[in-house]
Design a protein around this motif. Structure first.
Motif, PDB file in Angstrom:
ATOM      1  N   SER A 120      52.641  25.811 -52.989  1.00  0.00           N
ATOM      2  CA  SER A 120      51.224  25.618 -53.295  1.00  0.00           C
ATOM      3  C   SER A 120      50.337  26.612 -52.554  1.00  0.00           C
ATOM      4  O   SER A 120      49.141  26.720 -52.855  1.00  0.00           O
ATOM      5  CB  SER A 120      50.790  24.190 -52.926  1.00  0.00           C
ATOM      6  N   LEU A 121      50.937  27.316 -51.600  1.00  0.00           N
ATOM      7  CA  LEU A 121      50.161  28.221 -50.742  1.00  0.00           C
ATOM      8  C   LEU A 121      49.443  29.294 -51.543  1.00  0.00           C
ATOM      9  O   LEU A 121      48.252  29.555 -51.333  1.00  0.00           O
ATOM     10  CB  LEU A 121      51.091  28.873 -49.722  1.00  0.00           C
ATOM     11  N   VAL A 122      50.165  29.927 -52.479  1.00  0.00           N
ATOM     12  CA  VAL A 122      49.550  31.009 -53.250  1.00  0.00           C
ATOM     13  C   VAL A 122      48.358  30.488 -54.037  1.00  0.00           C
ATOM     14  O   VAL A 122      47.287  31.112 -54.078  1.00  0.00           O
ATOM     15  CB  VAL A 122      50.578  31.652 -54.200  1.00  0.00           C
TER      16      VAL A 122
ATOM     17  N   LEU B 167      49.117  35.914 -47.630  1.00  0.00           N
ATOM     18  CA  LEU B 167      50.014  36.577 -48.559  1.00  0.00           C
ATOM     19  C   LEU B 167      49.530  36.449 -50.001  1.00  0.00           C
ATOM     20  O   LEU B 167      49.659  37.392 -50.790  1.00  0.00           O
ATOM     21  CB  LEU B 167      51.426  35.993 -48.423  1.00  0.00           C
ATOM     22  N   GLY B 168      48.984  35.284 -50.359  1.00  0.00           N
ATOM     23  CA  GLY B 168      48.418  35.132 -51.689  1.00  0.00           C
ATOM     24  C   GLY B 168      47.235  36.057 -51.905  1.00  0.00           C
ATOM     25  O   GLY B 168      47.091  36.674 -52.967  1.00  0.00           O
ATOM     26  N   TYR B 169      46.380  36.152 -50.895  1.00  0.00           N
ATOM     27  CA  TYR B 169      45.228  37.061 -50.963  1.00  0.00           C
ATOM     28  C   TYR B 169      45.693  38.501 -51.083  1.00  0.00           C
ATOM     29  O   TYR B 169      45.143  39.296 -51.856  1.00  0.00           O
ATOM     30  CB  TYR B 169      44.376  36.870 -49.712  1.00  0.00           C
ATOM     31  N   LEU B 170      46.742  38.863 -50.335  1.00  0.00           N
ATOM     32  CA  LEU B 170      47.310  40.206 -50.411  1.00  0.00           C
ATOM     33  C   LEU B 170      47.785  40.511 -51.825  1.00  0.00           C
ATOM     34  O   LEU B 170      47.537  41.607 -52.368  1.00  0.00           O
ATOM     35  CB  LEU B 170      48.473  40.318 -49.429  1.00  0.00           C
ATOM     36  N   MET B 171      48.464  39.545 -52.459  1.00  0.00           N
ATOM     37  CA  MET B 171      48.967  39.749 -53.814  1.00  0.00           C
ATOM     38  C   MET B 171      47.835  39.892 -54.828  1.00  0.00           C
ATOM     39  O   MET B 171      47.902  40.735 -55.728  1.00  0.00           O
ATOM     40  CB  MET B 171      49.885  38.585 -54.191  1.00  0.00           C
ATOM     41  N   VAL B 172      46.805  39.079 -54.688  1.00  0.00           N
ATOM     42  CA  VAL B 172      45.666  39.168 -55.605  1.00  0.00           C
ATOM     43  C   VAL B 172      44.966  40.520 -55.471  1.00  0.00           C
ATOM     44  O   VAL B 172      44.601  41.156 -56.467  1.00  0.00           O
ATOM     45  CB  VAL B 172      44.679  38.009 -55.345  1.00  0.00           C
TER      46      VAL B 172
ATOM     47  N   MET C  20      55.375  38.786 -52.492  1.00  0.00           N
ATOM     48  CA  MET C  20      56.339  37.805 -52.992  1.00  0.00           C
ATOM     49  C   MET C  20      57.560  37.724 -52.080  1.00  0.00           C
ATOM     50  O   MET C  20      58.087  36.636 -51.828  1.00  0.00           O
ATOM     51  CB  MET C  20      56.761  38.172 -54.416  1.00  0.00           C
ATOM     52  N   ILE C  21      58.010  38.864 -51.586  1.00  0.00           N
ATOM     53  CA  ILE C  21      59.160  38.883 -50.684  1.00  0.00           C
ATOM     54  C   ILE C  21      58.847  38.103 -49.408  1.00  0.00           C
ATOM     55  O   ILE C  21      59.665  37.315 -48.915  1.00  0.00           O
ATOM     56  CB  ILE C  21      59.566  40.331 -50.357  1.00  0.00           C
ATOM     57  N   GLY C  22      57.656  38.311 -48.866  1.00  0.00           N
ATOM     58  CA  GLY C  22      57.265  37.578 -47.663  1.00  0.00           C
ATOM     59  C   GLY C  22      57.245  36.081 -47.895  1.00  0.00           C
ATOM     60  O   GLY C  22      57.723  35.303 -47.053  1.00  0.00           O
ATOM     61  N   ILE C  23      56.713  35.655 -49.043  1.00  0.00           N
ATOM     62  CA  ILE C  23      56.675  34.232 -49.358  1.00  0.00           C
ATOM     63  C   ILE C  23      58.083  33.671 -49.474  1.00  0.00           C
ATOM     64  O   ILE C  23      58.396  32.588 -48.960  1.00  0.00           O
ATOM     65  CB  ILE C  23      55.888  34.006 -50.667  1.00  0.00           C
ATOM     66  N   GLY C  24      58.975  34.415 -50.138  1.00  0.00           N
ATOM     67  CA  GLY C  24      60.349  33.944 -50.290  1.00  0.00           C
ATOM     68  C   GLY C  24      61.098  33.857 -48.981  1.00  0.00           C
ATOM     69  O   GLY C  24      61.788  32.867 -48.708  1.00  0.00           O
ATOM     70  N   VAL C  25      60.963  34.883 -48.132  1.00  0.00           N
ATOM     71  CA  VAL C  25      61.697  34.914 -46.867  1.00  0.00           C
ATOM     72  C   VAL C  25      61.215  33.811 -45.929  1.00  0.00           C
ATOM     73  O   VAL C  25      62.022  33.090 -45.317  1.00  0.00           O
ATOM     74  CB  VAL C  25      61.561  36.301 -46.205  1.00  0.00           C
ATOM     75  N   VAL C  26      59.908  33.656 -45.812  1.00  0.00           N
ATOM     76  CA  VAL C  26      59.377  32.622 -44.917  1.00  0.00           C
ATOM     77  C   VAL C  26      59.717  31.229 -45.444  1.00  0.00           C
ATOM     78  O   VAL C  26      60.082  30.332 -44.673  1.00  0.00           O
ATOM     79  CB  VAL C  26      57.858  32.788 -44.739  1.00  0.00           C
TER      80      VAL C  26
END
Length: 270
Positions: free
Chosen positions: A208-210, A221-226, A241-247
Motif C-alpha cells: 500500500s506504500l506506493v 520510493l513511490g514519489y521517486l517512481m512518480v 521498484m527494485i527498492g520496494i521489492g528488496v525491502v
C-alpha cells in the motif's frame, strides 16, 4: 543443528543446496530473459532499459539527488512511513481481534462493520486521505494503516478462537480474573496465529506504500517512481521498484524468523 529441507514439486524433498541452486537458476533466467529482450531492440531503450543500465542508475541515484533527494533518503522516508502506519495497525488491530474473539457481544457488534470496510481496497482511500490530511503525513499513514489493519484483526481473532476451552476453564477455576485469563491464557495461545498474521499485514501494508505516496509527499520510493515517470525515466521507475521489492523481501524474512522463533518456543512445527 538439524538439516533443513524444502518441498519441491509433487512433494519431493529438496536439500538446502538444491533449493539455493534452483533459486539462483530462477534469478538467472529472469535477468537473462530481461537482458535478451532489452538488447534485442524490440523495445526502445527508454521503455525497457537493460539490467546493466538500471544498475548504473541505482549507483547514480545513491550519489546524486533525484527529485530532491538521494536514493537512501527516499528509501528511509518510505520505510519510516511504513513502520509508523504498520505499528498503529498492529497496536489497534491485535487487541481488537483478541477482544472480539473473547467477548461475543463485541464480536457481533464489530464484525458486520469490519467485514464491510475491509473489502475496500487501500487505494480507494487515497482521495479521502488527501481531502482529510492534505499534504501532511496523516494521508500516507492512513493508507498503510488500512492495508495492514484487517490481517492483524483476523489473525488475532482466529488465534483467540482456537485457544482450547479447557485451558480457559482451568484458569477460571483457579480464580483468575478476566484480565488475567486474557493476559496469561488468551494472548500466549493466540500468539502463533498473530505472528503469522503479522507477515501478511506487513506485506499488504508495504504494498500500500506506493499508493500512499501518490498523495503529495516530498520523498519516498513511490514519489521517486512518480517523478521518474514524469521525466520519462524508465530506469528510475524500475530502480524504485527494485527498492520496494528488496525491502519488502527483507521485512518478510525478518518476520519469518520471528514466526519460526515463536513456533519453536511453543513446540510447533514450521
Amino acid at each position: 543443528m538439524a538439516k533443513r529441507n524444502f518441498l519441491g514439486p509433487h512433494g519431493t524433498v529438496l536439500g538446502l543446496g538444491e533449493f539455493w541452486l534452483l533459486t539462483l537458476a530462477g534469478f538467472a533466467l529472469f535477468f537473462g530473459g530481461w537482458s535478451l529482450l532489452a538488447w534485442s531492440g524490440w523495445l526502445p531503450a527508454n521503455l525497457l532499459p537493460s539490467p546493466r543500465a538500471v544498475w548504473a542508475t541505482l549507483v547514480r541515484l545513491w550519489e546524486n539527488p533525484f527529485a530532491g533527494h538521494v536514493y537512501a533518503d527516499h528509501l528511509l522516508a518510505s520505510l519510516g512511513r511504513f513502520l509508523m502506519g504498520w505499528a498503529i495497525a498492529v497496536a489497534i488491530g491485535i487487541p481488537l481481534g483478541l477482544l472480539m474473539g473473547w467477548y461475543r457481544l463485541l464480536d457481533e457488534i464489530v464484525t458486520p462493520l469490519f467485514d464491510s470496510i475491509r473489502f475496500v481496497a487501500p487505494l480507494a482511500w487515497v482521495p479521502l486521505a488527501a481531502l482529510w490530511f492534505g499534504t501532511g503525513i496523516g494521508g500516507p499513514l492512513l493508507i498503510i494503516f488500512v492495508g495492514s489493519f484487517a490481517p492483524c484483526v483476523i489473525s488475532a481473532y482466529r488465534g483467540a478462537r482456537l485457544v482450547e476451552a479447557r485451558l480457559v476453564e482451568a484458569a477460571q477455576t483457579m480464580g483468575a480474573s478476566g484480565r488475567q485469563v486474557i493476559q496469561h491464557v488468551l494472548v500466549p495461545g493466540a500468539m502463533p496465529s498473530i505472528i503469522s498474521g503479522l507477515r501478511v499485514s506487513a506485506g499488504l501494508g508495504w504494498q500500500s506504500l506506493v499508493g500512499s505516496e501518490l498523495i503529495v509527499v516530498g520523498a519516498g520510493l513511490g514519489y521517486l517512481m512518480v517523478q521518474g515517470q514524469g521525466n520519462l525515466a524508465t530506469d528510475v521507475v524500475i530502480a524504485g521498484m527494485i527498492g520496494i521489492g528488496v525491502v519488502g523481501f527483507a521485512i518478510d524474512v525478518a518476520l519469518r524468523g520471528v514466526e519460526a522463533w515463536f513456533r519453536k518456543r511453543w513446540g510447533q512445527t514450521a
